[in-house]
Structures are given as structure tokens and as C-alpha cells.
Design an enzyme around this catalytic site. Structure first.
Site, PDB file in Angstrom:
ATOM      1  N   GLY B 497      23.396  -7.090 -60.510  1.00  0.00           N
ATOM      2  CA  GLY B 497      23.773  -8.498 -60.518  1.00  0.00           C
ATOM      3  C   GLY B 497      22.973  -9.334 -59.553  1.00  0.00           C
ATOM      4  O   GLY B 497      23.047 -10.559 -59.566  1.00  0.00           O
ATOM      5  N   SER B 539      19.760  -5.173 -48.827  1.00  0.00           N
ATOM      6  CA  SER B 539      18.917  -6.368 -49.033  1.00  0.00           C
ATOM      7  C   SER B 539      17.450  -6.033 -48.799  1.00  0.00           C
ATOM      8  O   SER B 539      16.683  -6.848 -48.318  1.00  0.00           O
ATOM      9  CB  SER B 539      19.328  -7.508 -48.079  1.00  0.00           C
ATOM     10  OG  SER B 539      20.693  -7.759 -48.146  1.00  0.00           O
ATOM     11  N   GLY B 744      14.920 -10.473 -47.952  1.00  0.00           N
ATOM     12  CA  GLY B 744      16.122 -10.220 -48.739  1.00  0.00           C
ATOM     13  C   GLY B 744      17.239 -11.173 -48.347  1.00  0.00           C
ATOM     14  O   GLY B 744      17.317 -11.618 -47.204  1.00  0.00           O
ATOM     15  N   VAL B 745      18.106 -11.480 -49.308  1.00  0.00           N
ATOM     16  CA  VAL B 745      19.248 -12.348 -49.013  1.00  0.00           C
ATOM     17  C   VAL B 745      20.479 -11.906 -49.816  1.00  0.00           C
ATOM     18  O   VAL B 745      21.372 -12.678 -50.079  1.00  0.00           O
ATOM     19  CB  VAL B 745      18.881 -13.833 -49.238  1.00  0.00           C
ATOM     20  CG1 VAL B 745      18.724 -14.155 -50.726  1.00  0.00           C
ATOM     21  CG2 VAL B 745      19.861 -14.781 -48.565  1.00  0.00           C
ATOM     22  N   GLY B 746      20.509 -10.616 -50.178  1.00  0.00           N
ATOM     23  CA  GLY B 746      21.610 -10.110 -51.004  1.00  0.00           C
ATOM     24  C   GLY B 746      22.937 -10.096 -50.297  1.00  0.00           C
ATOM     25  O   GLY B 746      23.962 -10.456 -50.865  1.00  0.00           O
ATOM     26  N   GLU B 747      22.941  -9.673 -49.052  1.00  0.00           N
ATOM     27  CA  GLU B 747      24.222  -9.513 -48.345  1.00  0.00           C
ATOM     28  C   GLU B 747      24.582 -10.733 -47.512  1.00  0.00           C
ATOM     29  O   GLU B 747      25.757 -11.016 -47.287  1.00  0.00           O
ATOM     30  CB  GLU B 747      24.117  -8.317 -47.391  1.00  0.00           C
ATOM     31  CG  GLU B 747      23.797  -7.012 -48.076  1.00  0.00           C
ATOM     32  CD  GLU B 747      23.289  -5.996 -47.068  1.00  0.00           C
ATOM     33  OE1 GLU B 747      24.070  -5.138 -46.664  1.00  0.00           O
ATOM     34  OE2 GLU B 747      22.111  -6.072 -46.679  1.00  0.00           O
TER      35      GLU B 747
END
Lengths: 276, 802
Positions: B497, B539, B744-747
Site C-alpha cells: 500500500g 522506510s 523514505g517517508v513510510g512510517e
């Protein structure tokens, strides 16, 4: 899962359904929407009596009354045009807060009344609106007021019997306040009010109900007494709800203390909304 | 890589490309593990422990075995296999003792789910119930019963972790920087407080699902909803002592993970059931209720912070003590402890720091990775604490944060020097402050307060996080050119996602100068056909895989140039490419298309050269090291992504209810490869963070039974609970070694939301809260100075099922 269910009945008459429910040979239970049974693993249950063939799902107007079939679902109540004429639609609003869409599309109002969970505002809303419940048992049909139904206790009032319909009076004004964690949460506490007033605004009858405080919804007679015979204005709303002397229970959703204090706050807000 | 590219020269990177998986997911064409039906497949159900801690006296499966349609039954006694990510402490199923409510004690595979459930109900288990260890701080007491008396015998990753045998301490992470005592001596103020939060559940839309088939010659195939196929294979092989070539893990579409599917979970169970059923495939789909206790959660945290401050607002010393509630098994919790142990101060410079972070075993469902990997939890404490510090010295909390923020030249807790290209947390704070009109109420807001009788408060909180991963984490991207000149890309992240597959496709398209529609990224992962990646976590996906993708594209171009040079009779140095062609720079009209060379170039007489054009890119994290176990010093961070949230909240002082009016979030993403994916992460993560701040959390009774394993009593926010206004801002300070400068910037969007909300509530009405979630009653009690209610372990009243 019900491990020992062997039979599935779909009776076409109420008599047949009642007879099956009172069978001495096997332990049958009523299948309304099935949302409660789906969670049950009761080993004693042997047969299910589906009420789907009895035509109990209608909501209709009969004179001054709205008649709600016991198999009407919360989503039916929520969408009903007829209920808009009853206490400013608070029953439909409460129906809209019954669990999630999936359960609203399956559960039956009769089943909700029988299980009568404390958080089910729909049950509290019925007590606030007032009305009569028709129950079919092996000795025929009887009707009782919603108040009598709760006083006796739902499972006792409908022991080995089937709720067939509810009759509620149209008209009146209503207000509904609730506390919940999120929009889709069941209520931690709710306050529901119905006022029936004379043409000059004098309150003929006030029904003030708190849901979620104890296992069953309760009427707050002290507040109702203060309202009866008077005309509601902001000062009276404040005065009448200053104290809401009801018993409350604590659980992991909220403490008894908080519920007691909030009962007064929510009732004040419900009355204030009606005083505008 | 290419961090210095002029943004104007980029064609695909930086544009809002449509996600590569969107149509399949929206139309239902996407196939998830639970959609798979294999020939002869059996269905599994699990018998779970109703006790938090008990000795298993006897398991009687005879009645279940007699049921027609039952094909295999397993119990822990016959499965002497231990699994574990960092500490190998968990049997495939409970053996001898159960250590948490909901733990698997037996499992059945049958012809149908109904038969399997019936069989599970017929299994009789006799327990001797023992007093459970429930409180992670009390578990620290030497007199506490031990959750793992055999801790000293377990294998573990010795370079990184420190279990303490004879205690409930699964890991003790230490960090020592500067001179703490000296720092406190220099302080004008000392501010000390404890902050807590409970376990929460990840709640992916798709629950955990696994299908296992134990074939002839110990060839095992696993289909799983896992985030990390290679880690599943690695741990599976370790537990069953199988060569890696024997085990194949296939991950189709995955319906969300959030860290809950990062490790190994149901796979060994279905494999053992399959082996016992003669090799028939066995599928297990966890129910939502099982997600809460059979499967892991996020660890609870008790966090004590003691800060030394000067009157000018500088923090001079900070002592931090963490008690992480791992639950019954160490799983990821020990690494959450480690990762939190080196970033526990938030994005602030602490010259003299001391951290003791303990992972405590208790008799509760175990903790695992969860978006933010510890940072959401400790950030709650830190961000509340920063406001308390600012208030103590009479400074504006935003100003206080800016005074102490990490900046170029600062040293992190582990001694890493921050540079201009590390990112800019101050800018993130300034952006969100502007977006919420920080520090004042607008005329509209004042009018709203007057109209509603509610109070409006605002706050800004900041955050940082680096990927928590082994310093040698690596990945591979393989690009293969198809006959028609299109390109197929293989790599082994799970698309859960987050949108990384789309962003990586953009990176490939950019470097090849190909249009997006010519690039196919393979969404499902198969360890037999796809190259290695460690995990889909932390991330780190875009940074590592994005770099590998650039290298793979360059390798592919090198191969193509090699062939083209022969065809065009030119040195590859004199070639260039564009518009799906390789051409001579000096004579651009002399060219050969990629299509002509895709699988080998054929001259008119049929003679061929080249062969399929394949590009391989390998990337391994650079310059990282393990941390010194005594001092915590070293280089753990691939990159630091900074961010900030600004929150406007409206609070009802009479009931404690509150309503989030606006959240503005800013993250220094280096480069937004796909701005829409960044925004998707920002909004989704923010709302997930709000959920844990407002309404989520595990509750137990005093015997350790989980009281709320459902969406009725463990609410998660829905779209209806979104703040009235949401703003997402991307700050772009390029990361020199990130793909096109990206981080990264997922979390990150989930971190610091809780602290910002707590601070905004306090600024609105004065309620001073130290525990999240912040329920209405908590706000109400805090306003009336009533003692708060213990949220971890409670008594059960009416309305609860148990």
C-alpha cells in the site's frame, strides 16, 4: 458456531413459529437477523426458527401510530420517512448509530430489544419515545408498554415468545445526545428526550431516558417531574437537568463517576436544544 | 544518486504518476493469498489458549481425530522447532507452557473450515493456571516469576542484543554520550516525568494468511501475506534446518501490513500441518479476533525522562529509561528497543545523554514491528515532555524546540554528525506552524469558541526517524528487456500500500528515458524467481531499491550500448539514447532501437549479436556500523527523515470531548519522487497516529485476558473521523546518496501526532495528560485533578464479552 444445530425451520404462520419455540422435544431458538446467534456457541441449541417468512419486516402508519415489524432492521428504521414524524426522528438517528453498516443491515429490532445491550441507543430511544410491544406466546398475543417490558426484563417479558411488532405514537419533539470515542463507536452514554406539548407549549408529557448507564436504559423521573406542566425555556432546561439521580456502572469504557456526571450534562444539552 | 539533477530536467520523477496497482485493487482483479485455491487444499483452524500463563497438563485430540474430514492435527509436543528474528525463543506452537492469552496450543487441517473448527472445539486441553507477569515494570523486579526461565539457552544475535538470563529482560540497550552528571550540574532546571502507552493492533485490511505445502524431498512452498518473503524463507530454513534452495515463498497482493506482517508468523504452522497431511496444501486465514492475540501487536511503553535545562532553553542533559512490554516473545520488540534507544530524544540535540532501554518479557500477546518502530510510542513521551520543559522555563514550546533542534554540525545520540543534506527539521516545524496560524487564534476561531463554548488549542511537534535495519542491508533490482522493447523489473519488496513500486518504476523510467507505460514492475514476489531483498520495512524501500534501480538501469544501458556500438560501428562512449533508441551523438540520425536489440540483434542475413538485454543493480547500505553495546555509539542511520505536525483541536471542557480541526504535516522527503504517494502516506499515517492517540489500545483484566479484541471495543478511526482540514507539505532537502535525492517517508507520518494532539489539548483547556490514548474521560479527569484510571489492566464490567 452453534455445534449442535440440526434443524432449520422457516414457518409461514406465527402459530407454527410459537409452537416450534415451545417444543418439548427439541430446543429451538428464534433466528431474527442472526447477528447475536452468529457469535454464539451454545451447545444446547438444536433448531433455528427463521422468522423471515412471517412478513414482520414492515414499517407502516396505522392512524396515529407507527407500527414497526419486529424484523425491521436498523437500516430500515434509519431510512424510514414515517419515523421522521416521531420525536424529531431520534429513533432513526439512534438506529443509525447501531454498530456498523453490516449489522445495521442484518439485525432485527426485535432481537435488539431482547438482547438489549446497554450501548444500544436504539433500545434507549424506544423507551424515550414510548409505545407498546406485541408479543406472541403459546397463550396468544399480549401487548405491554415499553416501560413494562423493561421493568419485567426483556428475556422474562418475552420468555418462549416472539416479539411481533412495536407501536409508537407519532408526533412530539425529541432530542438525542451521546458520548462516543469515534463517529462509528457505540455510545458510552446517551440521553434521549421526548416532549409532548400542548398547543401553548405546556409540556403534557416528558420522557427523559439515559442509555448506557446500567444494563438497561432508565427513565429519569426526577427530571421529567420538573418539566411536566411547564413551558420549556433555557432556564428550565438548565434547572431541570442540574441533577440526574441515576445509578451508573463503571467498566473499561468509562467510570461510574464519569457516566453519572455526563448523564446530567447530556440531558442538559438535549433539553437546551429543545428550548431553542 | 542524481540528487543534484536540475528538477526542470526530470520528466517522470517528481510527477504524480498513477499507482501501478490501482486498477487491480479497485476492480477486485487483484488476487490475495486468501483468494488462492489450490488442488486438494485443506483448511486450518487453531486452538488458542484462554490463559495468559499456564502449564499444559494434557492435550486430548482423540475426539477431533475421529471426526470425518480431519486430515491432520498438530500440537506443540511434536514440534521441537524454535523460531525467532533476533532471539530464537518461540516454538511454532506452545510446548509445555502457554505464555500469553491467545497462543496456539493445537491446530487442525480438514476438508473444510467448518470441520476444522468443529475439530478444534473437540480438542481438550487441561491447564494448570499460573499467575501471569503483566506489568513490564514489575517484571523488572528480581522476585518476579520468569516468562522464559531458559533465556540463557536461546540463540540470539550477539553483536547487537543483550538478553539478561535469570530475569525478564529480553534485551538491554545502553547509550552513553558526553558526561551526564556534569550536564545535570550545569542545568538550571531538572524536569522529570513518566509517560505511558498501551499495546495496539496494526489492523491491516487483510488479516494474516498463509498456505503451506510440504512436498516430496522436503521441498516446501509457502504462499503468504508476508511483508518480507526472504526473511520468512530465512527464518523458516533456520527453524527446520532446511537448505534455502528447498523453500519457496510466494507473496501475491498484500492488503496492508504496517509491520505486523514483517516477520514469520503462520507459515511454520501451515507447513507442519501440510507435512502431517501427506503434503496436501493447507491454508490458514486469521480471523480478526485472532489478529489481536494469536498474532502480534505493538509493544506498550513506559518511558521515564529526566531533563536538565538551562534558563536560555538549551537542554544540557537527559536521562531516558524505557520499559518496553515485549509480551511473551522477543520477536521485533528487542529491535524496537534498540532503534528507539538511539533516537529516544527526538530530533533534538542532547549533549549529555544516558539511555537504558529494556525489553521486558510479560505474559501478553507479543509485540512486533509497527509503523514507526518505537518512535510513535517514545515520541508521545518526548513531545509531551518538551512542552513541559518549555512551560517550566516560561518559553514558547515551538521556540524551545527550535533552540534544541538538530542542525548541521549537531551530533546525534550515537555521535553521527548532521550535515546540510541530512534534512531540515526546523523548516518542517516552521511550515506547519504557518499552516495552523500557530501562536494565536484567528478571528474565525475566536468566533467559533464563542459560538460553541469549546476551547481551541494549537501545538507543533517534531519528529525524526532513520531506518532500523542491519548495517549491511542490501537489495537487488533486475531489469529484463522484452522482445518488444518494454522492460520488466523484478525486486522483492511487498507492495503493501505504500506505493514504492510506482516510485521505483518512475526512477527506472527516468534513468532509461522511457515512458512509464513501457515499464512493468512485478508486484507479486517469489523467492524462486525474484532477487534478494532483506525486508519490506523501516522506510528503507525507496532509498535502497531506488538506488539499485538506478544501477540496474545503468547496467541495462551499458549492455544496450555494447550491442549498439557494434551495430553502429562506434565506441559506446560516443552513444546516447532517447525516444527508445540508441544513437550516435555526432550523427543522431544513425540509430538502432532498443526493440531491435531487446533479445539479440539480427542482421539482414540472420546472423545475430548480443542476446537479451538485462540490467542488474545491487545496492548495499553504505557507511553504517553496529552500535557499541556499552556506549551505543556508531552509525546506524541510512538517512534521517525529519518532519513535524501542527494540530488545531477544539475541546469541550464540560465533557472532555475533543475534535481535531486541522492537522498540517511536513516531512523533509529529500525529493518527492511521486507527490501523490507522499501525500497518501502523509494523510494515512497521520490518521493512523490519531487512532492510537484517541481511541485504540489493548486492555486486559487482572488475569491477563485480553478484553477488547474487536472493532467494537478497540476502535480504529474511519474516514468519518478525519480532521476537518488536512494539509500535507513536502520539504525537499536532497539526500545526496538517495535516489534523485529522496528519503523514505513510510512510517514518519504516524510519529509525533500523539504528542502534538496532547499538547494542543493542554494548550486549549489545561488538561495535562501523560498516558495515551487520551479518552474523553481522561481529559475530563485531568481537568478536575482526579486520579487517572489504569488503562493497561482493568476490571471488567457489564457489556464486556468475557
Amino acid at each position: 458456531m452453534l455445534p449442535n444445530v440440526r434443524k432449520f425451520y422457516r414457518p409461514t404462520s406465527l402459530e407454527e413459529a410459537v409452537a416450534l419455540l415451545n417444543s418439548e422435544k427439541e430446543r429451538n431458538v428464534v433466528l431474527g437477523g442472526g447477528t447475536q446467534l452468529a457469535l454464539s456457541a451454545h451447545p444446547g441449541i438444536e433448531g433455528l426458527i427463521d422468522l423471515g417468512g412471517l412478513g414482520l419486516d414492515k414499517i407502516e402508519r396505522r392512524g396515529e401510530e407507527i407500527v414497526i415489524g419486529a424484523r425491521a432492521r436498523p437500516s430500515d428504521l434509519f431510512r424510514s420517512e414515517l419515523l421522521r414524524d416521531v420525536a424529531d426522528n431520534i429513533l432513526a438517528e439512534a438506529a443509525g448509530n447501531y454498530l456498523a453498516e453490516v449489522q445495521r443491515n442484518r439485525a432485527s429490532i426485535g432481537g435488539i430489544l431482547i438482547s438489549c445491550a446497554a450501548w444500544a441507543d436504539i433500545a434507549a430511544a424506544l423507551l424515550a419515545i414510548g409505545g407498546r410491544i406485541t408479543i406472541a406466546g403459546k397463550d396468544g398475543e399480549k401487548t405491554m408498554t415499553v416501560d413494562e417490558f423493561y421493568e419485567a426484563g426483556p428475556s422474562k417479558a418475552a420468555h418462549r415468545a416472539i416479539i411481533t411488532e412495536l407501536r409508537i405514537r407519532a408526533g412530539g419533539r425529541g432530542a438525542y445526545q451521546r458520548l462516543a470515542k469515534t463517529e462509528t463507536d457505540i455510545s458510552i452514554l446517551s440521553s434521549l428526550v421526548r416532549l409532548d406539548e400542548e398547543t401553548d407549549g405546556t409540556i403534557r408529557e416528558a420522557r427523559v431516558v439515559i442509555g448506557g448507564a446500567t444494563a438497561l436504559p432508565v427513565r429519569v423521573r426526577e427530571v421529567e417531574e420538573k418539566l411536566r406542566g411547564k413551558r420549556l425555556d433555557p432556564a428550565l432546561a438548565e434547572e431541570a437537568s442540574r441533577d440526574c439521580p441515576i445509578e451508573t456502572v463503571g467498566d473499561f469504557r468509562a467510570s461510574a463517576d464519569y457516566r453519572r456526571k455526563m448523564a446530567a450534562v447530556l440531558t442538559k444539552r438535549a433539553l437546551a436544544a429543545l428550548a431553542k | 544518486m542524481y540528487a543534484d539533477k536540475d528538477p526542470g530536467s526530470l520528466k517522470v520523477v517528481g510527477t504524480p504518476q498513477r499507482r501501478v496497482d490501482v486498477l487491480e485493487k479497485l476492480t477486485g482483479a487483484a488476487r490475495y493469498t486468501a483468494d488462492l485455491k489450490l488442488p486438494g487444499m485443506l483448511y486450518a483452524k487453531v486452538k488458542r489458549s484462554p490463559h495468559a500463563r499456564a502449564r499444559i497438563i494434557r492435550i486430548d485430540t482423540s475426539r477431533a481425530a475421529a471426526l470425518p474430514g480431519v486430515r491432520s492435527i498438530i500440537t506443540g509436543e511434536e514440534l521441537p522447532y524454535r523460531v525467532g528474528l533476533y532471539i530464537v525463543d518461540k516454538y511454532v506452537m506452545a510446548r509445555g507452557v502457554v505464555r500469553h492469552f491467545g497462543e496456539a496450543v493445537a491446530a487442525v487441517a480438514a476438508d473444510s473450515i467448518e470441520i476444522a473448527q468443529r475439530a478444534v472445539d473437540l480438542i481438550e486441553v487441561e491447564y494448570e493456571v499460573l499467575t501471569p507477569v503483566l506489568d513490564p515494570v514489575k517484571a523488572f523486579d528480581r522476585r518476579s516469576p520468569l516468562v522464559h526461565p531458559d533465556l540463557g539457552e536461546y540463540e540470539y544475535v550477539e553483536a547487537v542484543f543483550t538478553p539478561v538470563p535469570g530475569t525478564n529482560i529480553a534485551n538491554h540497550t545502553k547509550l552513553r554520550k558526553g558526561n551526564l552528571a556534569k550536564g545535570f550540574r550545569e542545568a538550571d532546571w531538572i524536569v522529570e516525568r513518566e509517560y505511558t502507552n498501551p499495546s495496539v493492533q496494526h489492523v491491516p485490511m487483510e488479516t494474516h494468511v498463509a498456505i503451506g505445502q510440504w512436498g516430496p524431498r522436503d521441498q516446501v512452498t509457502l504462499w503468504s501475506s508476508a511483508q518480507s518473503p526472504f526473511t520468512v524463507r530465512n527464518l523458516f530454513c533456520h527453524a527446520f534446518k532446511l537448505p534455502h534452495k528447498n523453500v519457496r515463498v510466494i507473496v501475491p497482493y498484500v492488503g496492508g501490513g504496517f509491520g505486523g506482517k514483517a516477520g514469520i508468523h503462520l507459515e511454520p504452522l501451515v507447513a507442519c500441518l501440510s507435512r502431517k497431511a501427506g503434503g496436501r496444501p493447507v491454508r490458514l486465514v486469521a480471523t480478526r479476533e485472532e489478529e489481536f492475540s494469536l498474532l502480534p501487536c505493538r509493544s506498550a511503553l513506559t518511558y521515564r525522562i529526566k531533563t536538565g535545562l538551562r534558563n536560555d532553553g538549551r537542554i544540557v542533559a537527559q536521562k531516558m529509561t524505557m520499559f518496553w512490554d515485549a509480551g511473551a516473545y522477543a520477536d521485533y520488540a528487542v529491535n524496537v528497543t534498540r532503534a528507539s534507544g538511539y533516537s529516544a530524544s527526538g530530533p533534538y540535540e542532547i549533549p549529555n545523554a544516558w539511555i537504558d532501554a529494556y525489553t521486558m518479557y510479560t505474559n501478553k500477546p507479543f509485540g512486533t514491528a509497527y509503523r514507526g518502530f518505537g518512535h510513535v510510542e517514545f515520541s508521545w513521551g518526548i513531545e509531551r515532555h518538551m512542552d513541559l520543559c518549555a512551560r517550566t522555563i516560561g518559553m514558547d514550546p515551538l521556540e524551545f524546540r527550535k533552540v534544541n533542534a538538530l542542525r548541521p554540525g549537531s551530533l546525534t545520540l550515537t555521535g553521527e554528525r548532521i550535515t546540510v543534506n541530512t534534512g531540515n527539521v526546523t523548516k518542517c516545524m516552521e511550515e506547519v506552524a504557518k499552516a495552523i496560524n500557530y501562536g494565536r487564534l484567528t478571528a474565525r476561531e475566536k468566533a467559533r469558541e464563542k459560538r460553541t463554548g469549546k476551547k481551541i488549542g494549537k501545538a507543533v511537534a517534531a519528529l525524526h526517524k532513520a531506518p532500523a535495519m542491519p548495517p549491511f542491508t542490501s537489495t537487488v533490482v533486475i531489469l529484463r528487456m522484452n522482445e518488444d522493447g518494454t522492460v520488466t523489473a523484478n525486486f522483492s519488496l511487498s507492495e503493501i500500500g505504500q506505493g514504492t513500486y510506482t516510485s521505483v518504476a518512475q526512477v527506472i523510467a527516468e534513468r532509461l528515458k522511457f515512458p512509464m507505460e513501457k515499464i512493468r514492475v512485478c508486484l507479486d514476489t517469489d523467492t524462486e524467481h525474484d532477487p534478494y531483498d532483506w525486508q519490506t520495512v523501516a522506510s528503507k524501500g525507496l532509498v535502497l531499491t531506488g538506488n539499485a534501480a538506478i544501477l540496474a538501469a545503468e547496467d541495462l544501458l551499458r549492455r544496450a550500448y555494447g550491442t549498439a556500438g557494434q551495430i553502429l560501428r562506434a565506441h559506446p562512449r560516443d552513444l546516447d539514447h532517447d525516444d527508445e533508441k540508441v544513437f550516435l551523438r555526432h550523427h543522431p540520425d544513425r540509430s538502432v532501437t532498443f526493440r531491435e536489440m531487446a533479445v539479440g540483434y539480427a542482421y539482414p542475413d540472420g546472423n545475430g549479436i548480443g542476446g537479451q538485454i538485462v540490467g542488474v543493480g545491487r545496492y548495499i547500505a553504505q557507511g553504517l556500523s553496529n552500535l557499541n553495546k556499552e556506549t551505543g555509539q556508531g552509525h546506524p542511520a541510512l538517512d534521517w527523515t525529519y518532519g513535524a505536525h501542527g494540530i488545531i483541536v477544539e475541546v469541550d471542557p464540560e465533557t472532555g470531548e475533543y475534535n481535531v480541526l486541522k492537522v498540517a504535516s511536513a516531512f523533509d522527503v529529500g525529493k518527492a519522487i511521486n507527490p501523490e504517494c507522499v501525500r497518501g502516506q502523509a494523510v494515512g499515517g497521520m490518521l493512523q497516529g490519531l487512532g492510537t492517540a484517541v481511541c485504540e489500545g489493548y486492555m486486559y483484566d487482572t488475569e491477563g485476558h485480553l478484553l477488547n479484541p474487536s472493532f467494537t471495543d478497540n476502535k480504529v478511526p474511519t474516514a468519518m473521523d478525519l480532521p476537518e482540514e488536512v494539509e500535507s507539505i513536502a520539504v525537499e532537502t536532497p539526500q545526496i546518496d538517495g535516489p534523485y535525492g529522496a528519503r523514505g517517508v513510510g512510517e514518519h507520518p504516524m510519529i509525533a501526532v500523539c504528542g502534538a494532539l496532547g499538547n494542543a489539548i493542554q494548550n486549549a483547556v489545561g488538561a495535562d495528560l501523560t498516558h495515551m490514548p487520551m479518552r474523553q474521560e481522561d481529559v475530563w479527569r485531568a481537568l478536575r485533578k482526579k486520579t487517572s484510571i489504569n488503562h493497561f489492566i482493568t476490571r471488567c464490567g457489564f457489556g464486556c464479552k468475557r
